[in-house]
Design a protein around this motif. Structure first.
Motif, PDB file in Angstrom:
ATOM      1  N   ALA A   1     -84.341  26.443 -40.453  1.00  0.00           N
ATOM      2  CA  ALA A   1     -84.784  27.196 -41.623  1.00  0.00           C
ATOM      3  C   ALA A   1     -84.317  26.561 -42.926  1.00  0.00           C
ATOM      4  O   ALA A   1     -84.802  26.917 -44.002  1.00  0.00           O
ATOM      5  CB  ALA A   1     -84.289  28.642 -41.542  1.00  0.00           C
ATOM      6  N   HIS A   2     -83.366  25.619 -42.854  1.00  0.00           N
ATOM      7  CA  HIS A   2     -82.936  24.899 -44.049  1.00  0.00           C
ATOM      8  C   HIS A   2     -83.948  23.820 -44.447  1.00  0.00           C
ATOM      9  O   HIS A   2     -83.842  23.260 -45.540  1.00  0.00           O
ATOM     10  CB  HIS A   2     -81.566  24.266 -43.828  1.00  0.00           C
ATOM     11  CG  HIS A   2     -80.470  25.262 -43.626  1.00  0.00           C
ATOM     12  ND1 HIS A   2     -80.027  26.098 -44.630  1.00  0.00           N
ATOM     13  CD2 HIS A   2     -79.719  25.567 -42.529  1.00  0.00           C
ATOM     14  CE1 HIS A   2     -79.056  26.874 -44.165  1.00  0.00           C
ATOM     15  NE2 HIS A   2     -78.850  26.569 -42.896  1.00  0.00           N
TER      16      HIS A   2
ATOM     17  N   LYS B   1     -87.209  23.377 -45.835  1.00  0.00           N
ATOM     18  CA  LYS B   1     -88.015  24.371 -46.540  1.00  0.00           C
ATOM     19  C   LYS B   1     -89.467  23.959 -46.783  1.00  0.00           C
ATOM     20  O   LYS B   1     -90.259  24.749 -47.282  1.00  0.00           O
ATOM     21  CB  LYS B   1     -87.331  24.733 -47.866  1.00  0.00           C
ATOM     22  CG  LYS B   1     -85.943  25.368 -47.669  1.00  0.00           C
ATOM     23  CD  LYS B   1     -85.337  25.843 -48.964  1.00  0.00           C
ATOM     24  CE  LYS B   1     -84.790  24.706 -49.795  1.00  0.00           C
ATOM     25  NZ  LYS B   1     -83.618  24.062 -49.192  1.00  0.00           N
ATOM     26  N   THR B   2     -89.833  22.721 -46.451  1.00  0.00           N
ATOM     27  CA  THR B   2     -91.222  22.298 -46.634  1.00  0.00           C
ATOM     28  C   THR B   2     -91.766  21.737 -45.320  1.00  0.00           C
ATOM     29  O   THR B   2     -91.001  21.308 -44.439  1.00  0.00           O
ATOM     30  CB  THR B   2     -91.344  21.207 -47.719  1.00  0.00           C
ATOM     31  OG1 THR B   2     -90.725  19.991 -47.250  1.00  0.00           O
ATOM     32  CG2 THR B   2     -90.682  21.653 -49.016  1.00  0.00           C
TER      33      THR B   2
ATOM     34  N   ASP C   1     -90.602  18.188 -44.729  1.00  0.00           N
ATOM     35  CA  ASP C   1     -89.243  18.097 -44.185  1.00  0.00           C
ATOM     36  C   ASP C   1     -89.239  18.320 -42.675  1.00  0.00           C
ATOM     37  O   ASP C   1     -88.567  17.603 -41.922  1.00  0.00           O
ATOM     38  CB  ASP C   1     -88.328  19.127 -44.854  1.00  0.00           C
ATOM     39  CG  ASP C   1     -87.916  18.721 -46.260  1.00  0.00           C
ATOM     40  OD1 ASP C   1     -88.075  17.539 -46.611  1.00  0.00           O
ATOM     41  OD2 ASP C   1     -87.429  19.591 -47.003  1.00  0.00           O
TER      42      ASP C   1
ATOM     43  N   THR D   1     -94.243  30.326 -50.273  1.00  0.00           N
ATOM     44  CA  THR D   1     -93.376  29.294 -49.680  1.00  0.00           C
ATOM     45  C   THR D   1     -92.740  29.759 -48.375  1.00  0.00           C
ATOM     46  O   THR D   1     -92.214  28.946 -47.616  1.00  0.00           O
ATOM     47  CB  THR D   1     -92.256  28.902 -50.651  1.00  0.00           C
ATOM     48  OG1 THR D   1     -91.437  30.053 -50.926  1.00  0.00           O
ATOM     49  CG2 THR D   1     -92.835  28.374 -51.952  1.00  0.00           C
TER      50      THR D   1
ATOM     51  N   ILE E   1     -90.044  31.443 -48.180  1.00  0.00           N
ATOM     52  CA  ILE E   1     -88.600  31.247 -48.339  1.00  0.00           C
ATOM     53  C   ILE E   1     -87.968  32.555 -48.796  1.00  0.00           C
ATOM     54  O   ILE E   1     -88.429  33.177 -49.745  1.00  0.00           O
ATOM     55  CB  ILE E   1     -88.298  30.129 -49.355  1.00  0.00           C
ATOM     56  CG1 ILE E   1     -88.776  28.783 -48.803  1.00  0.00           C
ATOM     57  CG2 ILE E   1     -86.802  30.076 -49.676  1.00  0.00           C
ATOM     58  CD1 ILE E   1     -88.637  27.638 -49.768  1.00  0.00           C
TER      59      ILE E   1
ATOM     60  N   ASP F   1     -84.310  34.233 -50.043  1.00  0.00           N
ATOM     61  CA  ASP F   1     -82.961  33.940 -50.529  1.00  0.00           C
ATOM     62  C   ASP F   1     -81.987  34.906 -49.860  1.00  0.00           C
ATOM     63  O   ASP F   1     -81.758  36.008 -50.345  1.00  0.00           O
ATOM     64  CB  ASP F   1     -82.897  34.079 -52.052  1.00  0.00           C
ATOM     65  CG  ASP F   1     -83.678  32.996 -52.761  1.00  0.00           C
ATOM     66  OD1 ASP F   1     -83.725  31.877 -52.236  1.00  0.00           O
ATOM     67  OD2 ASP F   1     -84.247  33.269 -53.831  1.00  0.00           O
TER      68      ASP F   1
ATOM     69  N   PRO G   1     -81.149  29.893 -49.597  1.00  0.00           N
ATOM     70  CA  PRO G   1     -82.601  29.900 -49.400  1.00  0.00           C
ATOM     71  C   PRO G   1     -82.977  29.352 -48.031  1.00  0.00           C
ATOM     72  O   PRO G   1     -82.523  28.259 -47.649  1.00  0.00           O
ATOM     73  CB  PRO G   1     -83.111  28.988 -50.523  1.00  0.00           C
ATOM     74  CG  PRO G   1     -81.965  28.081 -50.834  1.00  0.00           C
ATOM     75  CD  PRO G   1     -80.714  28.873 -50.565  1.00  0.00           C
ATOM     76  N   MET G   2     -83.810  30.093 -47.287  1.00  0.00           N
ATOM     77  CA  MET G   2     -84.176  29.676 -45.940  1.00  0.00           C
ATOM     78  C   MET G   2     -85.654  29.956 -45.689  1.00  0.00           C
ATOM     79  O   MET G   2     -86.174  30.996 -46.078  1.00  0.00           O
ATOM     80  CB  MET G   2     -83.304  30.383 -44.899  1.00  0.00           C
ATOM     81  CG  MET G   2     -81.819  30.134 -45.074  1.00  0.00           C
ATOM     82  SD  MET G   2     -80.815  30.806 -43.748  1.00  0.00           S
ATOM     83  CE  MET G   2     -81.146  29.643 -42.435  1.00  0.00           C
ATOM     84  N   ARG G   3     -86.299  29.043 -45.016  1.00  0.00           N
ATOM     85  CA  ARG G   3     -87.720  29.158 -44.685  1.00  0.00           C
ATOM     86  C   ARG G   3     -87.878  30.012 -43.431  1.00  0.00           C
ATOM     87  O   ARG G   3     -87.151  29.857 -42.447  1.00  0.00           O
ATOM     88  CB  ARG G   3     -88.287  27.755 -44.442  1.00  0.00           C
ATOM     89  CG  ARG G   3     -89.643  27.694 -43.717  1.00  0.00           C
ATOM     90  CD  ARG G   3     -90.787  27.592 -44.654  1.00  0.00           C
ATOM     91  NE  ARG G   3     -92.053  27.452 -43.921  1.00  0.00           N
ATOM     92  CZ  ARG G   3     -92.697  26.305 -43.753  1.00  0.00           C
ATOM     93  NH1 ARG G   3     -92.196  25.187 -44.239  1.00  0.00           N
ATOM     94  NH2 ARG G   3     -93.863  26.258 -43.118  1.00  0.00           N
TER      95      ARG G   3
END
Length: 269
Positions: free
Chosen positions: A134-135, A137-138, A141, A209, A211, A213, A237-239
């Motif tokens: 989850a770190h 974020k795109t 990545d 996104t 995401i 927080d 912040p985590m996806r």
């Protein structure tokens, strides 16, 4: 709640200075489950022993336990994280929890999970656990990370990913709060309790996104007089991912989804 995903490589190719007093039974079961999942889904049956790589490993307890547990099939374990503080903390753990033979079979590396090209060896199984993906974020990545995993996996090897349950994404506004306590003892023998709260009702979520927080709160209390020794609160912040996204992103990197299961259930889907 957590869910897991199992992918297989296509065959054509913060508490420094403290120690926990809590039981490691759950840790041992989890690592046993990970090894059993690899045995079940890997098509490479050429050896009874495997090398594993744990990404975003933090203190690397899973990698360490995979070596130390009885009847382990892990011959070598490598842990990777970008935090030098975690590497230093892990050195103390290795000294206290692994014997000499086990320590020789373990390695901790500083690096970025999106850039695995510096690794010059291959692994039978790669683990991304406790929601660490989850770190990333795109999508870029995630694909970079998965492509790196594809390159370091042996043919027929497995990649095991553990993430928050996809229903967290669809709840949009509501945030599931997780809290737990860890009994710990400092270097002078003082018994304390570390209270951890992950998530807050006011945490913001961006539906574009995906995401959130997350608020992370830590409080260290003296068990004898309930005095608060230290408190920390910060935003992380985590996806949040859907199951279909994980499948699609894995395919983009040359990986194949083999199974999904929720809340560490034994039943695969």
């Amino acid at each position: 709640r957590r869910s897991g995903a199992m992918a297989r490589k296509r065959e054509n190719e913060k508490a420094k200075g403290f120690k926990s007093n809590s039981s490691n039974v759950i840790q041992l079961k989890r690592d046993g489950d990970l090894q059993n999942a690899h045995r079940r889904f890997s098509s490479d049956k050429s050896s009874d022993e495997i090398n594993i790589l744990e990404l975003a490993a933090g203190p690397a307890r899973h990698a360490m336990t995979s070596i130390a547990m009885k009847e382990s099939i892990v011959k070598k374990a490598v842990a990777l994280d970008c935090s030098e503080e975690m590497e230093k903390y892990n050195k103390d753990l290795v000294l206290n929890e692994l014997n000499e033979e086990q320590a020789r079979a373990f390695e901790y590396c500083i690096g970025d999970m999106r850039e695995l090209i510096f690794l010059d060896e291959q692994f039978n199984s790669v683990w991304i656990l406790l929601g660490s993906m989850a770190h990333l974020k795109t999508n870029d990545d995630v694909i970079r990370c998965f492509k790196g995993i594809e390159k370091v996996l042996t043919s027929g090897g497995t990649c095991i990913v553990e993430l928050p349950h996809p229903q967290e994404t669809f709840s949009m506004i509501e945030c599931t709060k997780n809290d737990w306590e860890v009994p710990i003892e400092d270097e002078e023998g003082v018994e304390t309790t570390l209270s951890i709260v992950w998530g807050d009702d006011n945490d913001e979520f961006d539906p574009i996104t995906q995401i959130r927080d997350f608020t992370v709160s830590l409080s260290l209390k003296n068990d004898e007089n309930s005095e608060v020794i230290q408190e920390i609160k910060e935003k992380v912040p985590m996806r949040l991912f859907t199951a279909q996204e994980i499948d699609a992103l894995a395919r983009c990197a040359g990986l194949e989804m083999k199974a999904m299961f929720g809340a560490l259930d034994e039943e695969m889907h």
